[in-house]
Structure formats: C-alpha cells, structure tokens
Write a protein that holds these residues in place. Sequence first.
Motif: not given
Ligand code: F3S
Length: 402
Positions: A79-81, A118-120, A137-141, A289-294, A349-353, A369-371
């Motif tokens: 998953n993303p670092a 990556s989450c995708t 384990s990544e919920s979106s995946a 932008l890019g949640c889940p990864h674009a 990585t992503c905007m959240v982690v 909406a997840k982000a």
């Molecule tokens: Fe992926 Fe981060 Fe969203 S792990 S699903 S881009 S919160």
Amino acid sequence: MHLTKEDEKILNGECGEGAQLAMQILYNLGEFYEASRMIEISSAQVSGVSYKTCGESLIDVLEQFAKGGARTCVPAYLNPAGMDLSRWKEMGITSEFAKPQLRIIDIYKSLGVLPTSSCTPYLMGNIPRRREHLAWSESSAVVFANTFFGARTNRESGISALASAIIGKTPLYGLHLIENRVPEVLFKISFTPEEVDYTLLGYYIGKKCGAKVPYIKGLSVVGRDQIKSLGAAIGAAGAVGLIHVENITPECGLYRREAITDIIKINASVMHDLRAEYAPPEVPDVVVLGCPHASVEELKFIAERLKGKKISRKLKLWVFTAGAVKCIAERMGWVQTIENAGGEVFCDTCMVVSPIISAEYDLVLTDSAKAAHYIPTLCGVPSGVLGTEDCINLALTGKLPD
Ligand code: F3S
C-alpha cells in the motif's frame, strides 16, 4: 479451526519463527471468526506502510518477521508509503521522517513484498479472477476486488494480510463464503449521476449500510474509475467490503428479494443536498486529486484540462498515483503537462498517509469523499469535495464555481 499437518508444522515452529508468527496470527484470526479451515490465496495486498500512521511499532513487528526468516509465497503488493520514495525532498519531507520510512520499505522488500506502494494494485497488473481468494487490506482495493472482479477477500489488517502473504492462506470466513455475499440493503437510484456523485453517493451509501452488503440499482454510466471512486467512499464511511452494482458486479445474481432488509431511494434532490453539504465553503489553499491513486485515464483527463494553462498562484495542485502508472503517463507527456501548469504528480504515497498536508493550510479541496473523510482527522485540516473538473477549474481560476 482445522489445520492440515503442514499448517501444524508451521504453527509448531518447524518452518522457522517468522512463518510460525504468521501462522499464529492466522490461527488466532480463524479461531476468533470461527473459521472451519484455511484456504489458499492467490495474492495479498499489505497496508500499514506509512511511518506517519504506523510509527516505530511497525518497524518492530516487521523486524520480528524478518529476523524469523519469513518470506512471502504468493504475490504481495504494498500500500502507499508516507512519501514519494524518490521525490520525498520535493514533498518537503524531512530526513528524520524519510529514514525510518525507507527502512520500512527495505524490510518489506526483504520479506518479498513488492514495493508497488499503491492502493490500486489492480491498475498495475494484479487483476484477480472471479471467485479467486485474496488477502487484501486496503479498504478501497478490497471493495474493488470483490465488486468489480467478483474475487473474494475480507478487509484484512496490514498484519493479517502480511501473514497470509507468508503462509499463502487465509481463514475461511466472512466474504470468502458465498452466504455472506448476498445483498441485504437495496439502494434505488433514480437520476443520472454527475462525475462527483459517485464518490458522494458511495459515502452516503457506506454510512447508511454500515457492515451490510448493498445492492445498487439504477446507477448508470459506470466504468472502472467510477467503481473505484464509489467503492473507496463506501469503504471509508462504513465497514462494507463488497457492493453489488447492477449490471457490473459479476455476482449480481445473488440478489434475493427476501434477503433485503431495507430499501433506500436516492433521487436527484437527495444528491443535490449531498453536493451542497460537501462543497467547499470558500476557496481552498490546496487541491488534491488521486484518491484512490489516479489511473492513466484520470491523469490524461487532468493533463488535457491543464494543457497550456497555469494554476492560480494562490493555490497548490497535487496529484497522487502509483509509480507504474506515473511512468506510463510520463511517456505520454501528461505528467510534464500537469507540472508545466504548476501542479505536482507524486507517487508511492497520498494526501492522507503523507505529512504533506499540515496545519499551515486552512482548507483542502478534493474530488474524493474518502480523502475528505480522512484529511480532517489525519492531517488536521478541513476539507471539501467537488468533481474533478470543478477542482481543476478552481485550481486554475482561484475562484469557487457558480
Ligand atoms: Fe489510497 Fe490514500 Fe485514498 S491510500 S484510497 S489515496 S487515502
């Protein structure tokens, strides 16, 4: 839970301490959920990678596996670092953060987990078949694998997914059993959605159905990226791991009128109110932008809208994707287009982690909406949601849409 002779040998430590630890985790999980036995999996997807969210305790656990000689025996994707693994300095990440983060990646690699970050995973070749058992384990995946491919995975924790990657098995319970995949809540959609509606609808549905399996009827114009958005939001708002989307989900035929406990109608007026509720109250500092990864197609869409233009000096635009996807978009010149306009494309990585969003910002805008759900709690900044095109237009003009 019944164990085979081979399982018992591993549990008794005859195959090394790392494998023993993994088997003990799976055995405890199986006993807790009253699984009858273990089943083989074809791949694992391991969350729990970011140093921001997991800290030193993750390093301690991973080192136990590594010192015990554990090694994955099925394809395992990470998953993303907490940072772009090569451009972390450009993200403003300190070396105090980067050092342990790189150590986490190195240990995962030594265990055999692929540093896809990556989450995708399904956008980079990990495409499961229908009825294939997984430990993701990544919920979106997880939602995506169950919903779009008809594969079977529970919402694993990072550690149980890693244990499954090492053993090649998971306990047989939850969404691995057909009887737990039957829809329980019927959502009837009576409008044609705009792009932003898939993520907002997902969030609404996730909150309404909690852990029950939803069946969505009447949702039109659904492609892979819409399911990605919808599923990520549903997974963030509730404990759902599978959605049945009429005419999309391979197992839609599991629908039985008598199994439905609730029917919820969603019309244009409900959607209108949701859009208003999540719209940003003012011009944000940052657009993410890019949640889940674009996907490649999403990067193309963003690049086409930014081509030859410049982002407002008042704003930042960050796009997050997987390294493998970014590589393709670079070859097409789309990453350069986004960056020429003043945006940044980060991977791994992503905007959240990652720690990229900090208290110095007042408001973050996203098309997810997840982000938007996690940014206030994990980054300490309020968030708003608009469609991707509106997010890009706002980044260009520095003004809220009408
Ligand atoms: Fe992926 Fe981060 Fe969203 S792990 S699903 S881009 S919160």
